[in-house]
Every structure is written in C-alpha cells, then in structure tokens.
Design a protein around this motif. Structure first.
Motif, PDB file in Angstrom:
ATOM      1  N   TYR A  28      30.090  65.854  63.981  1.00 25.26           N
ATOM      2  CA  TYR A  28      29.408  67.438  64.281  1.00 25.26           C
ATOM      3  C   TYR A  28      30.399  68.375  64.694  1.00 25.26           C
ATOM      4  O   TYR A  28      30.749  69.445  64.252  1.00 25.26           O
ATOM      5  CB  TYR A  28      28.360  67.115  65.570  1.00 25.26           C
ATOM      6  N   HIS A  63      30.547  70.988  61.776  1.00 26.92           N
ATOM      7  CA  HIS A  63      29.442  71.607  61.955  1.00 26.92           C
ATOM      8  C   HIS A  63      29.692  73.125  61.157  1.00 26.92           C
ATOM      9  O   HIS A  63      28.828  73.832  60.557  1.00 26.92           O
ATOM     10  CB  HIS A  63      28.703  71.833  62.970  1.00 26.92           C
ATOM     11  N   ARG A  64      30.552  73.917  61.585  1.00 30.38           N
ATOM     12  CA  ARG A  64      30.917  75.103  61.297  1.00 30.38           C
ATOM     13  C   ARG A  64      31.007  75.309  60.011  1.00 30.38           C
ATOM     14  O   ARG A  64      30.417  76.089  59.110  1.00 30.38           O
ATOM     15  CB  ARG A  64      32.098  75.722  62.134  1.00 30.38           C
ATOM     16  N   LEU A  68      27.605  74.703  58.499  1.00 29.14           N
ATOM     17  CA  LEU A  68      26.449  75.926  58.602  1.00 29.14           C
ATOM     18  C   LEU A  68      26.881  76.913  57.422  1.00 29.14           C
ATOM     19  O   LEU A  68      26.016  77.640  57.084  1.00 29.14           O
ATOM     20  CB  LEU A  68      26.758  76.297  60.011  1.00 29.14           C
ATOM     21  N   ARG A 106      24.744  78.490  54.663  1.00 24.66           N
ATOM     22  CA  ARG A 106      24.358  80.071  54.714  1.00 24.66           C
ATOM     23  C   ARG A 106      24.535  80.574  53.407  1.00 24.66           C
ATOM     24  O   ARG A 106      23.852  81.550  52.842  1.00 24.66           O
ATOM     25  CB  ARG A 106      25.126  80.572  55.819  1.00 24.66           C
ATOM     26  N   HIS A 119      20.769  82.737  57.626  1.00 23.74           N
ATOM     27  CA  HIS A 119      21.394  82.124  58.758  1.00 23.74           C
ATOM     28  C   HIS A 119      20.468  80.919  59.519  1.00 23.74           C
ATOM     29  O   HIS A 119      20.877  79.911  59.612  1.00 23.74           O
ATOM     30  CB  HIS A 119      21.842  83.149  59.785  1.00 23.74           C
ATOM     31  N   ALA A 155      19.901  78.011  57.263  1.00 23.06           N
ATOM     32  CA  ALA A 155      21.041  77.413  57.216  1.00 23.06           C
ATOM     33  C   ALA A 155      21.356  76.494  58.604  1.00 23.06           C
ATOM     34  O   ALA A 155      21.699  75.364  58.509  1.00 23.06           O
ATOM     35  CB  ALA A 155      22.071  78.302  56.943  1.00 23.06           C
ATOM     36  N   ALA A 156      21.149  76.929  59.629  1.00 25.26           N
ATOM     37  CA  ALA A 156      21.149  76.419  60.934  1.00 25.26           C
ATOM     38  C   ALA A 156      20.047  75.384  61.115  1.00 25.26           C
ATOM     39  O   ALA A 156      20.513  74.427  61.639  1.00 25.26           O
ATOM     40  CB  ALA A 156      20.937  77.436  62.131  1.00 25.26           C
ATOM     41  N   ASP A 157      18.859  75.397  60.901  1.00 25.02           N
ATOM     42  CA  ASP A 157      17.961  74.478  60.823  1.00 25.02           C
ATOM     43  C   ASP A 157      18.384  73.119  59.831  1.00 25.02           C
ATOM     44  O   ASP A 157      18.340  72.139  60.219  1.00 25.02           O
ATOM     45  CB  ASP A 157      16.432  74.838  60.082  1.00 25.02           C
ATOM     46  N   ALA A 162      21.269  72.593  58.835  1.00 26.26           N
ATOM     47  CA  ALA A 162      22.713  71.823  59.303  1.00 26.26           C
ATOM     48  C   ALA A 162      22.115  70.921  60.534  1.00 26.26           C
ATOM     49  O   ALA A 162      22.767  69.672  60.538  1.00 26.26           O
ATOM     50  CB  ALA A 162      23.799  72.850  59.792  1.00 26.26           C
ATOM     51  N   GLN A 163      21.407  71.260  61.291  1.00 24.27           N
ATOM     52  CA  GLN A 163      20.819  70.375  62.344  1.00 24.27           C
ATOM     53  C   GLN A 163      20.077  69.186  61.582  1.00 24.27           C
ATOM     54  O   GLN A 163      20.393  67.981  62.086  1.00 24.27           O
ATOM     55  CB  GLN A 163      19.999  70.942  63.493  1.00 24.27           C
TER      56      GLN A 163
END
Length: 164
Positions: free
Chosen positions: A11, A15-16, A19, A23, A29, A32-34, A36-37
């Motif tokens: 992570y 992670h970055r 993400l 994205r 965004h 993408a955030a959801d 990625a998690q």
C-alpha cells in the motif's frame, strides 16, 4: 516488502501509483479511490501479498478485475431498473423489495463469476433466454449431457451463494 506487513508495504509503495492509474482509466477521482481501496482489501483478504513478485502488474490485474465486476453489476442493476420502469405502477415492487432483488442479483453475479465460461453461458442461456438443453448444446458445441452437468453445477453454485 517486509514479511511482517506485506499489504501495508504494498500500500505504502504503490497506492499513489494505483490511484493515478485508475483515475486515468476511469476519469473519476472518487471511483478511482474506491477501487484502489477495494484492490488492497481484495489482496488483504486473499492473504497472498507476500507472494507478489511484480507489484504494479499484479495490482493492475486485480484492479481491472474489480472494474469489470463493478461495470457488470452496474449493467445488471440498470437492466433490472429498466424492467421495473416498464411495469405498470400497480405491479411495481416496493423499494425494499427492489433492494432485496438487486442484492440477490449481485449474489448470483458473484456466484456465476467463479464458474468456467461455458458453465456460466449455459446458465444464462437457460435462465435468461429459456433455451433448451439441445439449443444450449448446439450453441456451445457440447452434448446435452454436458449441458445438464453445466446447469447442475451453475444452479448449485447459485443456490449456495444465495443460501449463505
């Protein structure tokens, strides 16, 4: 990656990147955030983070799978909502019944996702198109006894998914 916390290391290190990759792929965004998690939760749940050799290709594969699942669920939900919209108002189910039906459809979708393509296709042809064993066998290029085995397997998988 350390042997103690391989998911945390994964992570922290990627992670970055994931993400940003999501994205660019999705153009949103928040989605993408959801995703990625969800990707990291999936890896955590699988318990195989310590075995990952090429992190970014692995993360991209998991994330792509989750994107496809989300897209398929959205298509399923849209088809259901369109079918409901076509019903006369007196026959339309309550909001609670709609939610329950959507949840069952998502469970069936997940159960079918774990099956080989021919088994999944046989199930869909039988239950959505009402195709006979002979018609399914012809379309899939298999015998009717294979179709029967496919449907038994798919029906059992769906039954246990919903009963769980």
């Amino acid at each position: 990656m350390s042997a103690v916390h391989p998911v945390a290391d994964l992570y922290t290190e990627h992670h970055r990147w994931l993400l940003g990759w999501l994205r660019r792929k999705l153009g949103c965004h928040d989605q993408a955030a959801d995703l990625a998690q969800d990707t990291f939760v999936s890896i955590l749940t699988a318990g195989n983070a310590g075995e990952i050799r090429e992190a970014r290709p692995f993360l991209a594969t998991v994330a792509n799978r989750l994107v496809a699942h989300r897209y398929r669920r959205q298509l399923l939900e849209n088809a259901y909502l369109e079918a409901l919209a076509a019903l006369p108002e007196a026959l339309a189910p309550s909001p609670e019944d709609r939610l329950q039906a959507l949840q069952v459809l998502q469970q069936l979708d997940q159960a079918l996702d774990g099956l080989p393509p021919a088994v999944r296709q046989a199930f869909l042809l039988a239950h959505l198109e009402g195709a006979s064993y002979a018609e399914i066998g012809e379309r899939l290029g298999v015998s009717t006894s294979s179709v029967k085995q496919y449907l038994t397997r798919a029906n059992r998988q769906c039954f246990f998914a919903i009963a769980a």
